[in-house]
Design an enzyme around this catalytic site. Structure first.
Site, PDB file in Angstrom:
ATOM      1  N   THR A 215     -29.889 -20.601  63.055  1.00 20.60           N
ATOM      2  CA  THR A 215     -30.807 -21.205  64.032  1.00 20.60           C
ATOM      3  C   THR A 215     -30.159 -21.344  65.394  1.00 20.60           C
ATOM      4  OG1 THR A 215     -30.274 -23.545  63.576  1.00 20.60           O
ATOM      5  CG2 THR A 215     -31.935 -22.501  62.162  1.00 20.60           C
ATOM      6  N   ALA A 261     -34.070 -22.471  68.239  1.00 16.02           N
ATOM      7  CA  ALA A 261     -35.300 -22.363  67.438  1.00 16.02           C
ATOM      8  C   ALA A 261     -35.008 -22.794  66.004  1.00 16.02           C
ATOM      9  CB  ALA A 261     -35.831 -20.936  67.480  1.00 16.02           C
ATOM     10  N   HIS A 262     -34.610 -24.056  65.859  1.00 16.51           N
ATOM     11  CA  HIS A 262     -34.197 -24.553  64.539  1.00 16.51           C
ATOM     12  C   HIS A 262     -35.322 -24.418  63.511  1.00 16.51           C
ATOM     13  CE1 HIS A 262     -30.347 -26.047  65.812  1.00 16.51           C
ATOM     14  NE2 HIS A 262     -30.846 -26.942  66.647  1.00 16.51           N
ATOM     15  N   ASP A 263     -36.336 -25.269  63.631  1.00 18.66           N
ATOM     16  CA  ASP A 263     -37.368 -25.348  62.601  1.00 18.66           C
ATOM     17  C   ASP A 263     -38.258 -24.115  62.586  1.00 18.66           C
ATOM     18  OD1 ASP A 263     -36.274 -27.789  62.037  1.00 18.66           O
ATOM     19  OD2 ASP A 263     -37.882 -28.966  62.941  1.00 18.66           O
TER      20      ASP A 263
END
Length: 334
Positions: A215, A261-263
């Site tokens: 991520t 853009a983790h999630d």
């Protein structure tokens, strides 16, 4: 070490060509971006949203989830869940310094009114009910502390055999220099409830772990975020405004000129699975000492009898990503 590309069968429901997803979340600005993909991309069927503590108190995250589903025009059940970790002594401060006091960078009051009442069931009950109604179909995507999933397993252990797949955003395995984002080894979602994470990773269901190793390779630059403006009948404008606070945090800390853009990466793997490289092996979470919250995978295949990994299923950990393909998905919504 065995590496493999994520296989396309994870991306589609055989019956409809769409992916039925239950989203467990703690919105949160990056959660709002992930929910935009899950709610607005035509290849997803969002069946419900469940909420937990994490980026804010559960009352805050639930309000945000209800407003966001209305913003994205999805009339689906939203159920409130865990107010804290399985062990109360694990409670930590929320992430208001990252996401703002309202969890959405100061724009939560601009969300539309919810379109349906809050579901009266606790989150773990809703998870169990929907999985039992559609055995073998639903993918659980969890991007906050994993307490609701652990409670669902405790409530009805049989759901482990009825879930199609579990995809979580959490953990850090030290690849490409990516350690933890709260301690040197622990990522926030894991440290928020390490016991719940360990139970989820060792349960007899297939888990794909999308951690900081990938991520933090997927950076939405300011120019990428600016492209959201004017789209989605106001949704893109609100996301742009929400990410101003989030970007300021990451610019000050990491100087990346954008956000991670983790999630959204946990949603992306269901749409572009071959953009991710996976590594198989049992995963455990350190539960005590200075390494509490560290995620550890035995990828060498040496998990014999008597080790912390023996008897536990091999789960999939993301180790590489084609970031451009993840970011391109935001051009396919709204």
């Amino acid at each position: 070490m065995t590496l493999e590309r994520s296989t396309p069968w994870t991306a589609r429901s055989p019956a409809s060509g769409r992916v039925p997803v239950l989203f467990d979340t703690d919105p949160g600005i990056d959660d709002a971006l992930a929910l935009a993909l899950l709610a607005c991309h035509p290849r997803f069927e969002l069946v419900a949203v469940t909420t937990a503590f994490g980026n804010g108190p559960v009352a805050t995250t639930t309000r945000n989830a209800r407003g966001l589903t209305a913003l994205y025009r999805k009339d689906v059940p939203v159920a409130a869940g865990a107010e804290g970790p399985l062990r109360d002594e694990r409670r930590r401060k929320d992430a208001a310094h990252v996401h703002g006091d309202d969890g959405l960078g100061g724009v939560a009051d601009r969300l539309p009114a919810p379109t349906r009442p809050l579901d009266p069931r606790p989150a773990h009950q809703l998870i169990c009910d929907l999985v039992n109604e559609r055995p073998g179909e639903i993918t659980l995507v969890a991007v906050g502390p994993f307490t609701n999933l652990a409670l669902a397993l405790a409530h009805d252990p049989a759901i482990a055999g009825k879930v199609k797949r579990v995809v979580v955003m959490g953990g850090a395995f030290g690849l490409k220099g990516h350690g933890g984002n709260v301690t040197p080894v622990a990522e926030a979602n894991i440290l928020a409830d390490p016991e719940a994470a360990d139970q989820v990773f060792t349960a007899a269901w297939p888990v794909t772990i999308v951690g900081l190793d990938v991520t933090q390779e997927a950076i939405m630059r300011e120019a990428d975020l600016a492209k959201l403006r004017g789209r989605g009948e106001g949704a893109g404008d609100l996301l742009w405004q929400a990410t101003r606070h989030y970007q300021q945090f990451y610019d000050a800390r990491d100087g990346i000129g954008g956000i991670y853009a983790h999630d959204a990466s946990a949603a992306a793997i269901l749409l572009v699975p071959d953009a991710f490289t996976l590594r198989a092996g049992p995963v455990r979470v350190a539960l005590e000492g200075i390494a509490t919250g560290q995620t550890i995978q035995d990828w060498r295949g040496e998990h014999g009898s008597g080790t912390p990994w023996s008897g536990h299923p091999a789960q999939q950990v993301c180790v590489e990503v084609d970031a451009a393909r993840v970011l391109a998905l935001f051009d396919e919504i709204f």
